[in-house]
Design an enzyme around this catalytic site. Structure first.
Site, PDB file in Angstrom:
ATOM      1  CG  HIS A  79      -1.880   1.480   1.417  1.00  0.00           C
ATOM      2  ND1 HIS A  79      -2.733   1.456   0.700  1.00  0.00           N
ATOM      3  CD2 HIS A  79      -1.554   2.062   2.350  1.00  0.00           C
ATOM      4  CE1 HIS A  79      -3.058   2.719   0.638  1.00  0.00           C
ATOM      5  NE2 HIS A  79      -2.621   3.050   1.941  1.00  0.00           N
ATOM      6  NE  ARG A 126       6.822  10.258  -1.985  1.00  0.00           N
ATOM      7  CZ  ARG A 126       5.751   9.848  -0.869  1.00  0.00           C
ATOM      8  NH1 ARG A 126       5.147  10.232  -0.785  1.00  0.00           N
ATOM      9  NH2 ARG A 126       5.866   8.515  -1.051  1.00  0.00           N
ATOM     10  CD  GLU A 181      -6.781   4.706   3.894  1.00  0.00           C
ATOM     11  OE1 GLU A 181      -6.208   4.125   5.323  1.00  0.00           O
ATOM     12  OE2 GLU A 181      -5.908   5.190   3.184  1.00  0.00           O
ATOM     13  CD  GLU A 230      -6.481   1.152   8.014  1.00  0.00           C
ATOM     14  OE1 GLU A 230      -5.907   0.974   9.360  1.00  0.00           O
ATOM     15  OE2 GLU A 230      -6.661   2.832   7.496  1.00  0.00           O
ATOM     16  CG  ASP A 264      -8.558   5.237   7.607  1.00  0.00           C
ATOM     17  OD1 ASP A 264      -9.597   6.296   8.271  1.00  0.00           O
ATOM     18  OD2 ASP A 264      -7.955   5.320   7.529  1.00  0.00           O
ATOM     19  CD  GLN A 309      -5.640  10.630   2.527  1.00  0.00           C
ATOM     20  OE1 GLN A 309      -6.888   9.980   2.004  1.00  0.00           O
ATOM     21  NE2 GLN A 309      -4.372   9.716   3.481  1.00  0.00           N
ATOM     22  CE1 TYR A 360       0.692  13.479   1.630  1.00  0.00           C
ATOM     23  CE2 TYR A 360       0.337  15.048   0.576  1.00  0.00           C
ATOM     24  CZ  TYR A 360       1.087  13.938   1.152  1.00  0.00           C
ATOM     25  OH  TYR A 360       1.569  14.129  -0.351  1.00  0.00           O
ATOM     26  CE  LYS A 380      -6.726   8.858   5.391  1.00  0.00           C
ATOM     27  NZ  LYS A 380      -6.705   7.253   4.782  1.00  0.00           N
TER      28      LYS A 380
HETATM   29 MN    MN Z   1      -5.671   4.212   7.058  1.00  0.00          MN
END
Ligand code: MN
Length: 424
Positions: free
Chosen positions: A139, A148, A205, A207, A239, A246, A250, A259
Site C-alpha cells: 500500500h 510522488r 481502506e 484494515e 478507514d 486528504q 495532508y 479521515k
Molecule cells: Mn488508514
C-alpha cells in the site's frame, strides 16, 4: 427471491461460517425489549446473552465477571484480563460442543441464545484512543508511486519504523452505521483557489485493528516481547477516506478532515486466543530493524480479507481479496514503537494496521489503488463502473481464517454511503 431476502441469507451464511465452536468473539448489543446494550458472544446466527448464561451457572462462579456482563461496553470485562475472557470462551465451547451453529432450534433449547436479526449491535468498547498505522509495504509503495511519481515510492523512514498518526476516536462507529459523504476544502486540478464541496473521491481502506486489553502508566514503554500480552483481540476496520480533501490538507501534518468523518469497526472482537491457530511468519524485514523492534516467531495472521461493493438494488460484488499476512509491521512492533517514548495506552484503545494491499492485482485495499486513481474503473456485475464510491453504495469487509478443521471469521464490517448534507 427478492434482493433483501438474498442479502439476509448471505449475511446469515457468513455468521454461520464465522462464529464457529472455536470462535466465541465478544461484542455488545441491544436485545429485544431492552434499551441498553449488554455483553454478548456469538454462535452461528445467534447472539449469546452472557449475563443470562452466567445466572444459569454456565460460566462458572466469578463475582467480578458477574458485575460487568450487563454493562453497555466491554471495557471493564476486558480489563479483568485475557484469562477471564478465555475461561468464558472455554465454558461456552463445552456447553455447546454437541450443537450445530446452523440449527434453527437453538434459541428454543437455550433461552440465552437470540437470533441475530432481533439484536441491534453497538460499539463493543468505548474507544479512548485510536491510532492508524501505515504498515503495508504494498500500500505504501502504491500510494508513493501515485503521489510522488518519478521519485522513490517509499520514504527513507518507512522500513525503519511503523509509521502512524493519531486518529479520531469519537467518530468510530459500529458496522451498519451509515456514513454521510463529507464536505470539505478541495483544490481542483489546475485551479488557483480551493473550493468547498462534497468529496468526489470517497474511498475505503481495508484494515485490521487490535483492541488493547491493559492500561499502562505514562512513562512506561511496552517492550516488544511483552506487547502481545497487551492485546485483547482484533476487529476489521474501514478507514473511510476522502482523497481530494486528504490531498489538499495532508502536508505538513498528515491526515485530518479527509479521515475523521467516520471509521467503521466490525461488532465482534475475535480474541487473540481464538486467533492462535492462524499465526504465521510475516515478510522478511530488510534492513534489520533496531533492537527495540526485533521480534521472533510467527506474529502475523493468515486471515483472508474480502471487500464487497453492493450498489443500490444489486447484490454484493467481490472487488478485492487480500490477507493480513502481507502486513510488513506486526502488532507487537506497532505497540512497542507507539509506547517507546513513554506514551501510555488504555483499555479499549484501537490500533489499526493501515490499508492492507496484497502483492498482486485485485488485492489492493483501497479504490484509489484498485482503479489506479480512477483511470481503470471497476466494472460491477450489472455493467456499471466505479472509480470511487457513489451515494447509496454499501461496502462490506469480511475476514476469514481456516486451518485444518479449525475455522473462524469476524462477521461483516459494513457501511452505506448517504448523500451529502445540503450545505453551501
Ligand atoms: Mn488508514
Amino acid at each position: 427471491m427478492d434482493i433483501s431476502e438474498k442479502r439476509f441469507l448471505w449475511q446469515k451464511a457468513i455468521c454461520e461460517a464465522d462464529f464457529t465452536l472455536h470462535n466465541f468473539p465478544f461484542g455488545c448489543g441491544v436485545l429485544p425489549n431492552e434499551t441498553a446494550p449488554r455483553a454478548l458472544s456469538a454462535f452461528g446466527y445467534y447472539a449469546l446473552d452472557l449475563e443470562q448464561a452466567y445466572r444459569l451457572g454456565l460460566l462458572g462462579q466469578d463475582e467480578k465477571l458477574e458485575k460487568v456482563l450487563g454493562q453497555p461496553y466491554l471495557n471493564n470485562f476486558i480489563a479483568l484480563g485475557r484469562s477471564v475472557a478465555e475461561n468464558v470462551r472455554d465454558a461456552l465451547q463445552q456447553n455447546l460442543s454437541l450443537e450445530n451453529p446452523s440449527d434453527p432450534e437453538l434459541s428454543r433449547k437455550y433461552p440465552w441464545m437470540i437470533p441475530m436479526d432481533q439484536v441491534r449491535m453497538t460499539l463493543p468498547v468505548r474507544v479512548p484512543n485510536y491510532t492508524d498505522f501505515y504498515s503495508s509495504l504494498e500500500h505504501a509503495t502504491n500510494l508513493g508511486r501515485m503521489f510522488r511519481p518519478g521519485g522513490e515510492p517509499l520514504l527513507p523512514n518507512w522500513r525503519h519504523m511503523p509509521i502512524g498518526y493519531h486518529g479520531r476516536a469519537s467518530s468510530i462507529v459500529v458496522s451498519g452505521t451509515p456514513i454521510r459523504r463529507p464536505w470539505g476544502q478541495v483544490m481542483p486540478e489546475g485551479a488557483e483557489k480551493p473550493v468547498f464541496s462534497p468529496t468526489r473521491l470517497l474511498d475505503i481502506e481495508l484494515e485490521f485493528a487490535f483492541v488493547v486489553g491493559q492500561d499502562t502508566i505514562l512513562g512506561n514503554p511496552v517492550p516488544v516481547d511483552e506487547a502481545w500480552d497487551y492485546i485483547f483481540g482484533f476487529v476489521l476496520f474501514n478507514d473511510w477516506s476522502a482523497r481530494d480533501i486528504q490531498k489538499w490538507e495532508y502536508q505538513p501534518l498528515g491526515p485530518f478532515l479527509g479521515k475523521n468523518f467516520g471509521s467503521t469497526i466490525s461488532p465482534w472482537i475475535v480474541t487473540a486466543g481464538a486467533l492462535e491457530p492462524f499465526r504465521t511468519e510475516g515478510p522478511t524485514q530488510e534492513p534489520e530493524v533496531l533492537p527495540y523492534l526485533r521480534t521472533q516467531g510467527p506474529l502475523n495472521y493468515d486471515i483472508e480479507l474480502n471487500v464487497y461493493l453492493e450498489a443500490p438494488n444489486a447484490e454484493p460484488a467481490l472487488i478485492s481479496v487480500s490477507n493480513t499476512r502481507y502486513l510488513y509491521w506486526n502488532a507487537a512492533q506497532q505497540l512497542a514503537h507507539h509506547t517507546v517514548n513513554g506514551c501510555n495506552i488504555q483499555v479499549g484503545d484501537i490500533y489499526a494496521s493501515g490499508t492492507i494491499s496484497a502483492p498482486y492485482r485485485g488485492g489492493e485495499g483501497s479504490l484509489i489503488e484498485l482503479t489506479q486513481k480512477g483511470t481503470a474503473p471497476i466494472t460491477l456485475p450489472d455493467g456499471s463502473l466505479r472509480r470511487f464510491l457513489e451515494d447509496g453504495d454499501t461496502i462490506h469487509f469480511r475476514g476469514y481464517a481456516s486451518r485444518g478443521d479449525v475455522s473462524l471469521g469476524f462477521g461483516l464490517c459494513s457501511g452505506q454511503i448517504l448523500q451529502p448534507l445540503q450545505l453551501r
